[in-house]
Design a protein around this motif. Structure first.
Motif, PDB file in Angstrom:
ATOM      1  N   VAL B 221       0.847  -1.189   0.000  1.00 36.29           N
ATOM      2  CA  VAL B 221       0.000   0.000   0.000  1.00 36.29           C
ATOM      3  C   VAL B 221       0.886   1.243   0.000  1.00 36.29           C
ATOM      4  O   VAL B 221       1.729   1.417   0.878  1.00 36.29           O
ATOM      5  CB  VAL B 221      -0.897   0.024   1.258  1.00 36.29           C
ATOM      6  CG1 VAL B 221      -1.820   1.251   1.233  1.00 36.29           C
ATOM      7  CG2 VAL B 221      -1.715  -1.253   1.351  1.00 36.29           C
ATOM      8  N   GLY B 222       0.681   2.089  -0.989  1.00 37.00           N
ATOM      9  CA  GLY B 222       1.461   3.323  -1.048  1.00 37.00           C
ATOM     10  C   GLY B 222       0.772   4.406  -0.236  1.00 37.00           C
ATOM     11  O   GLY B 222      -0.420   4.674  -0.415  1.00 37.00           O
ATOM     12  N   ARG B 245       7.216  -3.960   6.265  1.00 39.39           N
ATOM     13  CA  ARG B 245       8.342  -3.168   5.781  1.00 39.39           C
ATOM     14  C   ARG B 245       7.832  -1.942   5.036  1.00 39.39           C
ATOM     15  O   ARG B 245       6.645  -1.832   4.737  1.00 39.39           O
ATOM     16  CB  ARG B 245       9.258  -3.994   4.886  1.00 39.39           C
ATOM     17  CG  ARG B 245       8.653  -4.256   3.534  1.00 39.39           C
ATOM     18  CD  ARG B 245       9.698  -4.797   2.566  1.00 39.39           C
ATOM     19  NE  ARG B 245       9.052  -5.080   1.287  1.00 39.39           N
ATOM     20  CZ  ARG B 245       9.618  -5.761   0.323  1.00 39.39           C
ATOM     21  NH1 ARG B 245      10.815  -6.263   0.467  1.00 39.39           N
ATOM     22  NH2 ARG B 245       8.980  -5.956  -0.815  1.00 39.39           N
ATOM     23  N   ALA B 246       8.767  -1.043   4.766  1.00 40.46           N
ATOM     24  CA  ALA B 246       8.424   0.151   3.997  1.00 40.46           C
ATOM     25  C   ALA B 246       9.567   0.433   3.045  1.00 40.46           C
ATOM     26  O   ALA B 246      10.727   0.306   3.407  1.00 40.46           O
ATOM     27  CB  ALA B 246       8.239   1.336   4.933  1.00 40.46           C
ATOM     28  N   ASN B 247       9.216   0.770   1.826  1.00 40.38           N
ATOM     29  CA  ASN B 247      10.241   1.232   0.880  1.00 40.38           C
ATOM     30  C   ASN B 247       9.525   1.996  -0.214  1.00 40.38           C
ATOM     31  O   ASN B 247       8.324   2.228  -0.147  1.00 40.38           O
ATOM     32  CB  ASN B 247      11.072   0.069   0.337  1.00 40.38           C
ATOM     33  CG  ASN B 247      10.250  -0.918  -0.452  1.00 40.38           C
ATOM     34  OD1 ASN B 247       9.216  -0.588  -1.028  1.00 40.38           O
ATOM     35  ND2 ASN B 247      10.708  -2.164  -0.482  1.00 40.38           N
ATOM     36  N   ASN B 248      10.265   2.393  -1.220  1.00 37.66           N
ATOM     37  CA  ASN B 248       9.595   3.037  -2.344  1.00 37.66           C
ATOM     38  C   ASN B 248      10.314   2.661  -3.614  1.00 37.66           C
ATOM     39  O   ASN B 248      10.736   3.498  -4.385  1.00 37.66           O
ATOM     40  CB  ASN B 248       9.555   4.557  -2.160  1.00 37.66           C
ATOM     41  CG  ASN B 248       8.406   5.162  -2.950  1.00 37.66           C
ATOM     42  OD1 ASN B 248       7.358   4.526  -3.102  1.00 37.66           O
ATOM     43  ND2 ASN B 248       8.590   6.354  -3.491  1.00 37.66           N
ATOM     44  N   ARG B 249      10.429   1.359  -3.805  1.00 36.19           N
ATOM     45  CA  ARG B 249      11.242   0.864  -4.900  1.00 36.19           C
ATOM     46  C   ARG B 249      10.683   1.231  -6.266  1.00 36.19           C
ATOM     47  O   ARG B 249      11.410   1.222  -7.242  1.00 36.19           O
ATOM     48  CB  ARG B 249      11.397  -0.656  -4.792  1.00 36.19           C
ATOM     49  CG  ARG B 249      12.292  -1.065  -3.664  1.00 36.19           C
ATOM     50  CD  ARG B 249      13.758  -0.693  -3.910  1.00 36.19           C
ATOM     51  NE  ARG B 249      14.380  -1.562  -4.903  1.00 36.19           N
ATOM     52  CZ  ARG B 249      15.237  -1.147  -5.825  1.00 36.19           C
ATOM     53  NH1 ARG B 249      15.547   0.119  -5.916  1.00 36.19           N
ATOM     54  NH2 ARG B 249      15.774  -1.985  -6.676  1.00 36.19           N
ATOM     55  N   ASP B 250       9.390   1.532  -6.357  1.00 34.31           N
ATOM     56  CA  ASP B 250       8.880   1.870  -7.690  1.00 34.31           C
ATOM     57  C   ASP B 250       9.101   3.342  -8.019  1.00 34.31           C
ATOM     58  O   ASP B 250       8.713   3.813  -9.078  1.00 34.31           O
ATOM     59  CB  ASP B 250       7.407   1.479  -7.831  1.00 34.31           C
ATOM     60  CG  ASP B 250       6.509   2.296  -6.923  1.00 34.31           C
ATOM     61  OD1 ASP B 250       7.035   3.130  -6.150  1.00 34.31           O
ATOM     62  OD2 ASP B 250       5.285   2.105  -6.992  1.00 34.31           O
ATOM     63  N   ARG B 251       9.733   4.051  -7.125  1.00 37.27           N
ATOM     64  CA  ARG B 251      10.110   5.443  -7.366  1.00 37.27           C
ATOM     65  C   ARG B 251       8.929   6.350  -7.650  1.00 37.27           C
ATOM     66  O   ARG B 251       9.093   7.411  -8.264  1.00 37.27           O
ATOM     67  CB  ARG B 251      11.075   5.570  -8.558  1.00 37.27           C
ATOM     68  CG  ARG B 251      12.407   4.912  -8.381  1.00 37.27           C
ATOM     69  CD  ARG B 251      13.182   5.021  -9.671  1.00 37.27           C
ATOM     70  NE  ARG B 251      14.567   4.612  -9.490  1.00 37.27           N
ATOM     71  CZ  ARG B 251      15.599   5.247 -10.034  1.00 37.27           C
ATOM     72  NH1 ARG B 251      15.426   6.310 -10.763  1.00 37.27           N
ATOM     73  NH2 ARG B 251      16.810   4.826  -9.844  1.00 37.27           N
ATOM     74  N   ALA B 585      -3.410   1.398   5.396  1.00 35.57           N
ATOM     75  CA  ALA B 585      -2.604   0.200   5.175  1.00 35.57           C
ATOM     76  C   ALA B 585      -2.765  -0.782   6.328  1.00 35.57           C
ATOM     77  O   ALA B 585      -2.961  -1.971   6.130  1.00 35.57           O
ATOM     78  CB  ALA B 585      -1.136   0.586   5.040  1.00 35.57           C
ATOM     79  N   ALA B 586      -2.724  -0.271   7.544  1.00 36.28           N
ATOM     80  CA  ALA B 586      -2.770  -1.159   8.706  1.00 36.28           C
ATOM     81  C   ALA B 586      -4.030  -0.865   9.522  1.00 36.28           C
ATOM     82  O   ALA B 586      -4.775   0.065   9.231  1.00 36.28           O
ATOM     83  CB  ALA B 586      -1.534  -0.931   9.553  1.00 36.28           C
ATOM     84  N   LYS B 587      -4.211  -1.660  10.549  1.00 40.17           N
ATOM     85  CA  LYS B 587      -5.363  -1.423  11.401  1.00 40.17           C
ATOM     86  C   LYS B 587      -4.990  -1.778  12.835  1.00 40.17           C
ATOM     87  O   LYS B 587      -4.355  -2.787  13.085  1.00 40.17           O
ATOM     88  CB  LYS B 587      -6.525  -2.314  10.938  1.00 40.17           C
ATOM     89  CG  LYS B 587      -7.773  -2.094  11.754  1.00 40.17           C
ATOM     90  CD  LYS B 587      -9.015  -2.547  11.029  1.00 40.17           C
ATOM     91  CE  LYS B 587     -10.241  -2.430  11.932  1.00 40.17           C
ATOM     92  NZ  LYS B 587     -10.321  -1.209  12.753  1.00 40.17           N
ATOM     93  N   THR B 588      -5.381  -0.902  13.757  1.00 39.97           N
ATOM     94  CA  THR B 588      -5.212  -1.243  15.158  1.00 39.97           C
ATOM     95  C   THR B 588      -6.607  -1.368  15.770  1.00 39.97           C
ATOM     96  O   THR B 588      -7.419  -0.452  15.676  1.00 39.97           O
ATOM     97  CB  THR B 588      -4.415  -0.150  15.889  1.00 39.97           C
ATOM     98  OG1 THR B 588      -3.092  -0.155  15.359  1.00 39.97           O
ATOM     99  CG2 THR B 588      -4.361  -0.409  17.378  1.00 39.97           C
ATOM    100  N   MET B 589      -6.853  -2.495  16.343  1.00 40.25           N
ATOM    101  CA  MET B 589      -8.169  -2.750  16.929  1.00 40.25           C
ATOM    102  C   MET B 589      -8.467  -1.676  17.971  1.00 40.25           C
ATOM    103  O   MET B 589      -7.624  -1.369  18.809  1.00 40.25           O
ATOM    104  CB  MET B 589      -8.181  -4.115  17.619  1.00 40.25           C
ATOM    105  CG  MET B 589      -8.061  -5.272  16.656  1.00 40.25           C
ATOM    106  SD  MET B 589      -9.468  -5.380  15.538  1.00 40.25           S
ATOM    107  CE  MET B 589     -10.660  -6.139  16.646  1.00 40.25           C
ATOM    108  N   GLY B 590      -9.648  -1.113  17.889  1.00 37.84           N
ATOM    109  CA  GLY B 590     -10.076  -0.189  18.939  1.00 37.84           C
ATOM    110  C   GLY B 590      -9.806   1.266  18.641  1.00 37.84           C
ATOM    111  O   GLY B 590     -10.525   2.134  19.109  1.00 37.84           O
ATOM    112  N   ALA B 591      -8.784   1.550  17.845  1.00 38.56           N
ATOM    113  CA  ALA B 591      -8.512   2.958  17.538  1.00 38.56           C
ATOM    114  C   ALA B 591      -9.366   3.392  16.349  1.00 38.56           C
ATOM    115  O   ALA B 591      -9.747   2.567  15.515  1.00 38.56           O
ATOM    116  CB  ALA B 591      -7.038   3.141  17.215  1.00 38.56           C
TER     117      ALA B 591
END
Ligand SMILES: Cc1cc2nc3c(=O)[nH]c(=O)nc-3n(C[C@H](O)[C@H](O)[C@H](O)COP(=O)(O)O)c2cc1C
Ligand code: SF4
Ligand code: FES
Lengths: 166, 718, 441
Positions: B221-222, B245-251, B585-591
């Protein structure tokens, strides 16, 4: 770090011999000359050379790994280098090296227990026409037979060896 | 423009600008030439010999990555000789490679694996012993496995040329050659991880990602990094709702593949065990977990009660929440709580700049322009620490386009190694500028970037200085947080509504809200003022929305667990004004995302905020906020659009004393950073003691490369 | 000092002073036409000097044999940048030991050659790059430089010409690759000796990114006599396009190995039998390495009637290279020589490019195993193919220098490799790589 006055003088000449802003050029000679005096390339020396030449210690490190005459580990007081490259090889250079190794009881790049002598099997040193050749520190010895080798080592041990080059 | 050169590649007629390298001309024509060491924008190496091609009338195979096109040249990229050469090179490469693909992090996205698959080394004829060297850990972030390394020197170049850090070098020689770190056995560097991402094989791997998963098990997910104002796009690898992880390989994104340590590794705060997952309400002096229903009802009831008796409210918004959230929050404050007592932690004097620039358009520089501007002047900012992408852009501009960079700074900064620097204490900037005047006036154009020290009147003076140069000048006001710009643009200000429209009766500002003591309710969203100053709340009803139980949250009556930027959708505006999209991208239960919280609270108060979906709020913003009338579909597809500055006077209340820099370094990110194990471990590692040799001694490391797209030699001065 | 008796058959021109007393001293040099050429040069235009060199058909003595006059003519003379003169005294090609003698016995001749180069391109600085192993030569060359300063041949306003030239020594520290001209320049700048991308060549972008004349020590040493006696005279000593004399370093199984100065085109047989006193112990000649270890080996048949000049040796698909000639007799173990040769290149590969770094190492391992008695028929093919996969594909010529002799040994002495197989006491299947490694040491 302090060096002998002679070496300091050499360094200051050296640093002035390159075009302005090119003190990096002095890295290799400085390392070699300092190693001649202190016996090895210590971390302290790396940092000192980096400081004097205006480069990073990493840039000095890269250089040390590249050049085969720069050693991080101490060498013997007398560094004995035996050439086994082809011109020496075909006239007994390899046998001479093996003889040296068993006679001194040390392997390649090792130092005798008393710290007096280190041995190294080296590439062509520019003595091909007078092979087999060895170098003791910077002195060349040509057409060295095992007997001649033993005499030289004996001279190193009893202090009668006269060093020529420095 | 010189006439294009005509040549033939694999029977196809191709045209390319003079000086274009064959590898690029072929790529343009849709003909890929394999390469390891060649890398766009970095110095030419011609080391891997993978890109050999056949050129008619030349006896030897030629290296496509350094060969410029020539008129009438006939190139074959797939002839039997070329195929054989590629196989031979790959066979050489694999001799000492451990072939441990099944356990290698890079497995599945390894360029070596791909090449062997495509160009084949067949069955290896190598039957000799391999040299084994143990893997080394150089920092909490960086691990190096020498046998996997193919010595393409990409890492060395990105670190030296790209970042100007030069923490990596090459040690030993011949088959024993390997990459070495600057600290002997460890790295002393920015820990940005660029070396890891640029590594075509699994030689450099990251402490965060090692052995965690296989690339194909992740969803990507960008989104936009939440750590600073530079607005780097970061592509999050998600597995089971967690960021791996995080990166931006597709520039893609305004940063290309650039990311600093925070963008690449400091996402781990998101899964910190201290994340709040339930609302808390103070009962008998203690914060107790309660349901969302109870918490919201408690706040709504109190807010309604206070509003009914004309109580006084104060609202502090966040510099990390989305534009949509900021917009809705100020609307909530102004329409529902009937107050202009709203502010945020200001890190740059944007209103003063916009006011000084009134009457002109196109006077704010974009991130892209920092890479193309002919000249730039940086005043009072340690870019490498505080504005990493900007530092990278300017450096790349200097490297690739020979841009002139000038620096006025009280202490050493990394730009000193290539810029023309004038040391000037805080307050002495204008004297320093005068010494540069003559040179600056000779530049064809200039972009001035200024830090928090230039504020209030000084901003007007700076613009006057720019005007007096007689050349086109653009500006960047260096704000610090990921949506500092958006907080200001969206009217989280006591005197200005969204789009810098004056409000009739300005309210209390940030300091006044915190020190008043007599406010009836203070609502603090996504900011932690208690970390910086004491809160003078006595009988005040305090509501805090945040990810963690911060110093501020501890003093609250109600704490509402908020979602992080990586858990929500919306837009943010970078320091240089690009509007970009946050994707969940992510999810934290409750927030819950702050936007949802605002809506639920309004509902609970029986107020109507309209439909509060990020998209619809954005539509409202683009219709009503000056400068934000941009195309949503473009942003929706992950691209950035600059906002356009308002073009008129700004009736602001000058309050320069409120401008305070965030004072984050590369390894800190305010309160958020404290919850990143990765940042903490780096801070505790020997590398963190790192004294930037470039800053400390002015040593010029990292090469000045000539235009890397020509065959000109790589110029490597001192 | 000289280390072998000269031969009466020599044409002593650049080695003429070696046997003189105090041959390295400036007074000896001055008494024997020393620094006459620079006086002459100072009256000449650069074009005239270059014409004289072209007429001499002097070719580089460092290995590649490039025409020196042509090389000097490539240096841009109005680049607005400083320019440099670099003497390549890195002499590391196995079989070569002549530059050492030139510096030890006649340093002023080399200095004068560099001076003439300096004047030709109006350079003001030069460096003598001396390999670290020749550390003992540094005081000798430094002393000669100091003498030249003292007498006004170096320094400011040389001989009243208004032109300044400074000269320094610079030491390497053990790296064959630093003899390659662009790697040398990197080393001179204090870096790892990694070769540079070419073009541009050093003539245009050389030392410190400036125009540079870079020549071998012997090449520079030949320049003064060419200016003194004229290019045509020098050319006349050799064969067409192969002007003058050169120092040949003869080693191996002969009675009088040594360094001898002979005209180009000197017959090989005469060298072997008359200059060098024939084969040692009356053995038969098996093979000759004609130009340093990088030159492919020639068989005894091939060298029959061979004239020792660049073009004649090139016709045999080998090269005159650095002038190091290794004579191998009938008892020579070619496999052992091939192994020792590739060991050298693997040790000296800088590691920059894949084919050289991995190719030399792999070949070394195969030959080590082969030599230890674990060879296989297929290894012979493989060695040839790997050498081919390196040839012409490496970043610099070191890769070629490793591949060419390997190919030479394996094609010309294939039967010796096959004979090794017959002696095998174990086959690879019987053993483990670890055992091979142990055996091989
Ligand atoms: C691997 C390698 C090693 C070399 N070593 C030397 C050397 O030790 N001495 C030398 O003069 N030239 C050496 N050369 C040749 C130089 O690159 C260069 O051609 C030469 O110094 C030019 O001078 P010349 O034209 O006078 O021969 C070497 C070349 C290669 C590829
Ligand atoms: S061929 Fe490649 S690895 Fe070998 S010495 Fe040249 S550049 Fe270095
Ligand atoms: S891409 Fe590596 S040599 Fe061309």
């Amino acid at each position: 770090m302090t060096f002998s006055p002679e070496l300091e003088e050499r360094f200051s000449k050296l640093l002035n011999s390159y075009p302005p802003g090119r003190t990096r050029s002095a890295v290799v000679p400085m390392l070699l000359y300092a190693q001649d005096e202190i016996g090895r390339v210590s971390q302290e020396l790396v940092e000192e050379v980096a400081r004097r030449c205006g480069v990073t210690p990493l840039q000095v490190d890269e250089v040390i790994g590249y050049y085969s005459m720069l050693h991080r580990k101490p060498l013997g007081k007398f560094h004995v280098q035996v050439c086994t490259n082809i011109c020496c090889q075909v006239v007994g250079g390899e046998d001479l090296y093996h003889h040296a190794s068993s006679m001194l009881g040390v392997g390649n790049k090792q130092v005798t227990n008393d710290g007096l002598i280190s041995l190294e099997e080296v590439e062509c040193m520019g003595a091909c026409s007078w092979a087999p050749a060895i170098q003791i520190n910077y002195d060349f010895h040509h057409r060295v037979t095992p007997e001649r080798f033993d005499q030289l080592i004996a001279a190193l041990r009893d202090g009668s060896y006269k060093q020529r080059a420095s | 423009m010189a006439d294009p050169v005509k040549l033939t590649i694999d029977g196809q007629a191709v045209q390319a600008a003079p000086g274009t390298l064959v590898i690029n001309a072929a790529k343009e024509a849709g003909i890929p030439i394999p390469a390891f060491c060649y890398y766009d924008g970095l110095a030419l190496q011609a080391a891997c010999r993978m890109c050999l091609v056949e050129v008619e009338k030349t006896p030897k195979l030629q290296v496509a990555c350094t060969l410029p096109v020539a008129e009438g040249m006939v190139v074959h990229t797939d002839s039997p000789a070329v195929q054989q050469a590629r196989k031979g090179t790959l066979e050489f490469l694999l001799t000492n490679h451990p072939l441990d693909c099944p356990v290698c992090d890079k497995g599945g996205e390894c360029e070596l694996q791909d090449m062997v698959f495509r160009y084949g080394a067949g069955e290896s004829r190598y039957r000799e012993e391999k040299i084994h060297v143990d893997e080394k850990q150089w920092s909490p972030i960086v691990f190096y496995d020498a046998p996997r390394c193919i010595l393409c020197y990409r890492c060395v170049r990105i670190c030296g040329e790209g970042l100007g850090v030069s923490a990596l070098g090459v040690g030993n020689r011949g088959a024993a050659a390997e990459i070495v770190p600057n600290g002997g056995d460890h790295l002393e560097c920015d820990e940005c991880g660029a070396c890891i991402d640029i590594c075509p094989v699994g030689a450099l791997t990251s402490g965060t990602y090692r052995y965690k998963t296989r690339p194909w098990e992740m969803e990507h997910v960008g989104t936009i990094c939440t750590h600073c104002s530079n607005g780097c796009k970061t592509t999050l690898g998600i597995r089971n709702g967690n960021i791996i992880r995080a990166n931006n390989r597709d520039r893609s994104g305004i940063n290309g593949e650039f990311l600093c340590i925070k963008g690449r590794y400091a996402f781990d705060f998101n899964e910190h065990p201290d994340r709040l997952t339930m609302p808390l309400v103070r009962q008998n002096g203690e914060l107790k977990p309660v349901s969302w229903a109870i918490a919201l009802a408690t706040v709504a009831k109190k807010f309604l009660e206070l509003r009914a008796k004309k109580g006084r409210f104060g609202v502090l918004g966040s510099t990390r929440t989305s534009n949509e959230e900021n917009f809705v929050l100020q609307k909530f404050a102004r329409r529902i709580l009937n107050t202009n007592n709203i502010d945020h932690h200001r890190t740059g004097d944007l209103p003063a700049l916009l006011d000084a620039l009134s009457g002109r358009t196109d006077a704010l520089a974009t991130m892209g322009e920092l890479y193309t501007a002919k000249a730039a002047l940086v005043i009072d900012s340690d870019l490498a620490q505080e504005q990493p992408l900007i530092a990278f852009q300017l450096r790349a501009n200097w490297r690739h386009h020979k841009a002139h960079v000038y620096v006025v700074s009280p202490g050493p900064v990394r730009e000193d190694s290539y810029a023309e620097t004038v040391r000037a204490g805080l307050g002495q900037e204008f004297e320093a500028l005068e010494t540069l005047r003559e040179k600056l006036a000779k530049e064809p154009e200039l972009t001035i970037l200024f830090g928090a020290a230039i504020k209030g009147d000084a901003v007007r003076r700076l613009v006057a200085f720019g005007d007096s140069l007689g050349i086109p000048v653009k500006y960047v006001c260096l704000v610090d947080y990921s949506n500092s710009r958006g907080a200001s643009d969206m009217g989280l200000l006591p005197d200005l509504a969204p789009g810098y429209e004056a409000v009739p009766e300005p309210g209390l500002n940030y300091d006044q809200i915190l020190s008043d003591g007599a406010l009836d309710a203070v609502w603090i969203v996504g900011t932690n003022p208690a970390a910086r100053q004491p809160l003078a709340f006595s009988n005040t009803f305090v509501v805090v929305q945040d990810l963690f139980l911060t110093e501020t949250a501890r003093q609250a009556d109600v704490v509402l667990p908020a979602a992080s930027a990586y858990e929500k959708t919306g837009t943010v505006t970078s320091v240089t004004g690009e509007i970009q999209k946050l994707s969940r991208a992510a999810k934290t239960m409750g927030a819950k995302p702050d936007l949802d919280i605002f809506q639920l609270l309004a509902k609970e108060m029986r107020e109507d905020l309209g439909t509060v979906k990020p998209e619809s709020v954005f539509r409202e913003i683009s219709e009503s906020v000056k400068g934000y009338n941009v195309s949503f579909p473009v942003i929706e597809t992950g691209q950035a659009i600059p906002t356009y500055p308002i073009n008129g006077r700004v009736a602001f209340r000058p309050e320069p004393e409120l401008i305070r820099p965030a004072e984050n370094t590369l390894f800190t990110s305010g309160t958020l950073g404290r919850y990143s194990e990765m940042l903490n471990s780096v801070l505790e590692s020997p590398g963190a003691l790192y004294r930037d040799p470039i800053r400390d001694t002015g040593i010029r490391v990292g090469s000045v490369t000539q235009e890397t797209q020509t065959t000109a030699p790589v110029d490597k001065p001192q | 000092m000289i280390y072998n008796e000269p031969s009466p058959l020599e044409t002593k021109i650049i080695s003429q002073r070696w046997t003189m007393e105090n041959s390295a001293a400036i007074d000896t040099y001055l008494a024997t036409d020393g620094y006459v050429a620079i006086r002459k040069a100072l009256e000449m235009t650069p074009e005239a000097i270059i014409e004289e060199l072209k007429a001499s058909s002097l070719r580089g003595r460092g290995g590649a044999g490039f025409p020196t006059g042509l090389k000097w003519s490539f240096v841009p003379r109005n680049s607005g940048k400083p320019s440099y003169i670099i003497c390549n005294s890195d002499e590391s090609e196995p079989g070569t030991c002549k530059d050492r003698l030139l510096m030890e016995n006649d340093p002023h001749q080399m200095i004068e050659g560099m001076l003439i180069a300096g004047w030709t391109i109006k350079s003001n600085k030069g460096y003598v790059f001396i390999r670290g192993e020749y550390r003992y030569l540094i005081p000798i060359v430094d002393k000669a430089i100091a003498e030249a300063y003292e007498r006004g041949y170096l320094g400011k306003n040389i001989l009243g010409s208004g032109w300044d030239f400074d000269l320094y020594t610079h030491t390497g520290a053990g790296a064959y690759e630093c003899g390659e001209e662009s790697a040398l320049l990197e080393s001179l700048e204090g870096k790892r000796g990694i070769p540079r991308l070419k073009p541009p060549f050093p003539a245009v972008v050389g030392a410190f990114q400036c125009p540079t004349i870079l020549n071998n020590c012997e090449t520079f040493s030949a320049v003064p006599v060419i200016l003194r006696n004229g290019g045509a005279w020098f050319a006349g000593l050799g064969t067409p396009k192969n002007g003058g004399t050169r120092l040949l370093c003869i080693s191996g199984h002969i009675n009088n190995p040594g360094v001898y100065e002979l005209p180009l085109g000197f017959p090989f047989e005469q060298l072997l039998n008359e200059v060098c006193g024939g084969m040692r112990n009356g053995k038969k000649l098996k093979a000759v390495i004609p130009g340093g270890s990088s030159a492919p080996v020639l068989t005894a048949e091939e060298v029959q009637g061979l004239l020792l000049d660049y073009d004649s040796i090139a016709k045999l698909k080998s090269m005159a290279g650095s002038g190091g000639i290794v004579i191998l007799d009938e008892d020579t173990d070619i496999v052992a020589v091939a192994l020792r040769t590739i060991k050298f290149y693997a040790h000296e590969s800088c590691g920059w490019c894949i084919p050289c770094r991995e190719g030399t190492t792999w070949l070394k391992k195969i030959l080590t195993r082969f030599h230890a008695g674990f060879g296989q028929q297929s290894d012979i093919e493989l060695i040839g193919e790997l050498a081919n996969n390196m040839l012409g594909r490496t970043f610099c010529a070191l890769g070629d220098a490793a591949a060419m002799p390997t190919t030479g040994f394996i094609t010309k002495f294939r039967s010796e490799f096959e004979a090794y197989l017959a002696k095998n006491h174990l086959t690879l299947e019987d053993t483990t790589p670890e055992l091979v490694a142990i055996e091989a040491h």
